[in-house]
Motif scaffolding. Structure first.
Motif, mmCIF file in Angstrom:
data_model
loop_
_atom_site.group_PDB
_atom_site.id
_atom_site.type_symbol
_atom_site.label_atom_id
_atom_site.label_comp_id
_atom_site.label_asym_id
_atom_site.label_seq_id
_atom_site.Cartn_x
_atom_site.Cartn_y
_atom_site.Cartn_z
ATOM 1 N N PHE A 83 0.837 -1.210 0.000
ATOM 2 C CA PHE A 83 0.000 0.000 0.000
ATOM 3 C C PHE A 83 0.873 1.261 0.000
ATOM 4 O O PHE A 83 0.626 2.205 -0.749
ATOM 5 N N LEU A 84 1.899 1.265 0.851
ATOM 6 C CA LEU A 84 2.788 2.430 0.935
ATOM 7 C C LEU A 84 3.501 2.666 -0.386
ATOM 8 O O LEU A 84 3.594 3.794 -0.870
ATOM 9 N N ARG A 85 4.006 1.579 -0.980
ATOM 10 C CA ARG A 85 4.784 1.735 -2.208
ATOM 11 C C ARG A 85 3.920 2.057 -3.417
ATOM 12 O O ARG A 85 4.306 2.833 -4.285
ATOM 13 N N ASP A 86 2.717 1.467 -3.479
ATOM 14 C CA ASP A 86 1.825 1.751 -4.610
ATOM 15 C C ASP A 86 1.354 3.205 -4.614
ATOM 16 O O ASP A 86 1.166 3.806 -5.675
ATOM 17 N N ASN A 87 1.157 3.759 -3.409
ATOM 18 C CA ASN A 87 0.612 5.124 -3.300
ATOM 19 C C ASN A 87 1.667 6.184 -2.983
ATOM 20 O O ASN A 87 1.363 7.374 -2.933
ATOM 21 N N VAL A 88 2.901 5.744 -2.773
ATOM 22 C CA VAL A 88 4.038 6.627 -2.451
ATOM 23 C C VAL A 88 3.664 7.586 -1.319
ATOM 24 O O VAL A 88 3.679 8.810 -1.446
ATOM 25 N N ILE A 89 3.286 7.004 -0.192
ATOM 26 C CA ILE A 89 3.041 7.757 1.032
ATOM 27 C C ILE A 89 3.668 6.995 2.192
ATOM 28 O O ILE A 89 3.856 5.776 2.109
ATOM 29 N N VAL A 90 3.974 7.698 3.271
ATOM 30 C CA VAL A 90 4.611 7.039 4.411
ATOM 31 C C VAL A 90 4.308 7.817 5.697
ATOM 32 O O VAL A 90 4.288 9.049 5.694
ATOM 33 N N PRO A 91 4.024 7.118 6.823
ATOM 34 C CA PRO A 91 3.824 7.819 8.095
ATOM 35 C C PRO A 91 5.165 8.114 8.768
ATOM 36 O O PRO A 91 6.064 7.276 8.753
ATOM 37 N N VAL A 92 5.297 9.305 9.338
ATOM 38 C CA VAL A 92 6.512 9.676 10.080
ATOM 39 C C VAL A 92 6.108 10.438 11.346
ATOM 40 O O VAL A 92 4.981 10.945 11.448
ATOM 41 N N VAL A 93 7.033 10.517 12.284
ATOM 42 C CA VAL A 93 6.801 11.272 13.520
ATOM 43 C C VAL A 93 7.740 12.468 13.534
ATOM 44 O O VAL A 93 8.964 12.313 13.449
ATOM 45 N N ILE A 94 7.171 13.672 13.617
ATOM 46 C CA ILE A 94 7.965 14.903 13.667
ATOM 47 C C ILE A 94 7.579 15.655 14.931
ATOM 48 O O ILE A 94 6.404 16.035 15.113
ATOM 49 N N ASP A 95 8.551 15.874 15.823
ATOM 50 C CA ASP A 95 8.296 16.550 17.112
ATOM 51 C C ASP A 95 7.122 15.909 17.854
ATOM 52 O O ASP A 95 6.198 16.595 18.340
#
Length: 571
Positions: A83-95
């Motif tokens: 899912f991440l690779r097909d849609n080129v999105i990723v969850p990250v944590v910032i501050d």
């Protein structure tokens, strides 16, 4: 819907020109294709500028890069990799806040779906497509090595876990196999790519097996699988490389092709019988790698001018010298990338072919069937080439044919194993080449070494000892005018605790001047040739290293590890 249209923001930023937008509007017509996709395809617009424009238009954060601290394995594990690779999105944590990175914030559906998977509390931020793909490849969690080793300990019959099939361009990140050995081998390969290793070493010892990676030229121990897994790991890698798993007495060489995310990786496999089993070394070659322009290799103005002039000649020989692993082939590929055009016929003979280059015919040496460098060269010269690249000049026959090729109107590029540039002339004479042929065909010689680059985020200033200053070959007075840096002992996140990140080349460039040609014909020794080359403007390796130290990009230790101070360094 928005205060300003994306095209207006791009124009204000200076990211594109009005004429380029107009050209795309005409090209796409009523096809339904977006203007931005056209601008990207025509290379009028960069990914970075598009992401910044989206950020400005939608008042979203722009994320330049994703660090290990920002990647949350627990959050990533909630979402299927596909899912991440097909849609080129990723969850990250910032501050301590959860964000979803996307390169196209106007594509709402995948962002909303991912938000639901994460619990519905994520904010949206913008990054380039390449940053997102890289972060997925680097940080998406594979099953831990510790768990894999525990699985191996529980497995009674390890031979039964082997898959009796080769792996040809398979994506090892997406292989959902259950066999512990297969998982472990895939993890070894994946982690090596993730950490930008150039080589993987699997070394059997008396009671265990050691796995090490070479990263930026330095060996790093990764982990120690149990001894009982040794035969299964070896067999698995042999199967992948199409080698004979029953032959354990003789050395074998093979090749594995895999994919890790969007990277196509070629592994050159060498198996060597040693005291406690079979030692395996794998060289990793990224087939998607592009080569930097000559200008970006870090030459001084004088050295670049000499190399540029030499490689623009219609005939002659250009040699690159240095030990194994000093970046000689990469430099030659950069030269070939510049010379490559439909107007030129370029043929190479290599062992092995490290990278495929479009528009260039590359010949792989096969000694077993008689296709040696010399044999291949003879045939190549009947193929009407303009430029010939020889992977390595190893013997008299190869050197002789290369000289003859240069004298009959071909530009010849090759590598040679010598410690410095002037020694290349002495080496050719030792091979039995007549000095007058060398003086009339050789245009220039580059010697090079690789030194590690200090991590820009955590390097720190220090004062070296008097002994180090003396070994560098400069006076204490000159040392006072230089700011010296060293790596932070514990490193930082940016360099994964190493204190260094990446490598660069230092050079010694000798041009075949009239005086050097005269000394060559007189069979002068290396010391005399070096003194004359320095008079003609050549800077020694140690001097080029000193230039890099003064720029604050490397250390005295790194330079002294590859170059020796000689008479004439101090000006």
């Amino acid at each position: 819907m928005f205060n300003k249209k994306l095209e207006e923001i791009l124009l204000e930023m200076g990211a594109v020109k009005a004429a380029q937008i107009q050209e795309c509007l005409v090209d796409i017509g009523s096809s339904g294709k977006s203007v931005t996709s056209c601008l990207l395809e025509k290379q009028f617009l960069t990914q970075e500028n598009l992401a910044k424009a989206y950020s400005q238009m939608l008042s979203l954060n722009y994320v330049e890069s994703v660090t290990e601290k920002m990647a949350d394995p627990e959050k990533l594990a909630l979402v299927p990799l596909k899912f991440l690779r097909d849609n080129v999105i990723v969850p990250v944590v910032i501050d301590e806040e959860l964000y979803i990175l996307t390169s196209d914030p106007l594509d709402f559906q995948p962002v909303d779906e991912l938000n639901l998977m994460l619990g519905g509390r994520a904010q949206v931020a913008v990054a380039t497509r390449s940053v997102i793909i890289d972060s997925i490849n680097r940080y998406y969690p594979l099953e831990g090595t510790k768990q894999m080793i525990e699985d191996l300990e529980e497995e009674k019959d390890l031979s039964g876990t082997l898959e009796l099939s080769g792996v040809e361009e398979q994506d090892i990140m997406g292989m959902g196999v259950e066999a512990p050995i297969v998982k472990l081998v895939n993890s070894i390969l994946f982690q090596a790519v993730k950490r930008d290793a150039s080589d993987i070493h699997i070394e059997p010892e008396e009671k265990d097996v050691r796995v090490r990676y070479r990263i930026d030229g330095v060996m790093h121990q990764v982990f120690m699988p149990p001894k009982r897994a040794q035969a299964a790991i070896t067999s698995r890698l042999k199967i992948m490389a199409n080698l004979n798993i029953a032959e354990k007495r003789l050395p074998q060489d093979g090749r594995i092709q895999i994919r890790v995310g969007d990277k196509a990786i070629d592994l050159r496999v060498s198996v060597l019988p040693v005291a406690y089993g079979e030692r395996i070394v794998m060289r990793l070659l990224d087939k998607t790698k592009t080569f930097r322009d000559l200008k970006d290799l870090g030459f001084t103005e004088r050295d670049y001018s000499v190399v540029d002039r030499a490689t623009s000649q219609p005939n002659g020989i250009v040699l690159v010298t240095g030990p194994t692993g000093s970046g000689k082939t990469s430099t030659l590929y950069s030269v070939l990338a510049r010379l490559n055009s439909p107007k030129r016929n370029i043929i190479t003979v290599e062992d092995p072919i490290e990278y495929q280059m479009k528009g260039i015919s590359q010949v792989q040496v096969k000694d077993k069937i008689g296709l040696t460098f010399a044999a291949a060269l003879r045939s190549i010269l009947r193929q009407d080439p303009d430029i010939v690249m020889i992977g390595e000049t190893r013997d008299h026959e190869t050197a002789q044919i290369a000289i003859q090729a240069s004298l009959t109107g071909h530009l010849v590029l090759s590598t040679l194993h010598t410690n410095n540039a002037p020694a290349a002339i002495t080496r050719l004479i030792d091979m039995g080449i007549e000095p007058f042929l060398i003086s009339s065909s050789l245009i220039c010689v580059l010697a090079q070494r690789l030194v590690r680059v200090l991590c820009p985020k955590c390097k720190q200033e220090y004062h070296p000892t008097a002994e180090l200053i003396h070994r560098l070959g400069i006076s204490p007075e000159r040392a006072k005018s230089i700011k010296f840096f060293e790596p932070k002992p514990e490193g930082c996140e940016n360099c994964s605790g190493a204190g260094y990140k990446g490598r660069l080349a230092i050079f010694e460039v000798m041009e075949m001047t009239g005086e050097i040609a005269r000394l060559t014909v007189e069979r002068s020794d290396t010391a005399i040739l070096r003194k004359q080359a320095m008079k003609d403007g050549m800077k020694l390796l140690i001097e080029d290293g000193l230039r890099r130290i003064e720029e604050g990009v490397t250390t005295i230790d790194e330079v002294l590890a590859v170059a020796v101070a000689q008479e004439g360094v101090e000006e």
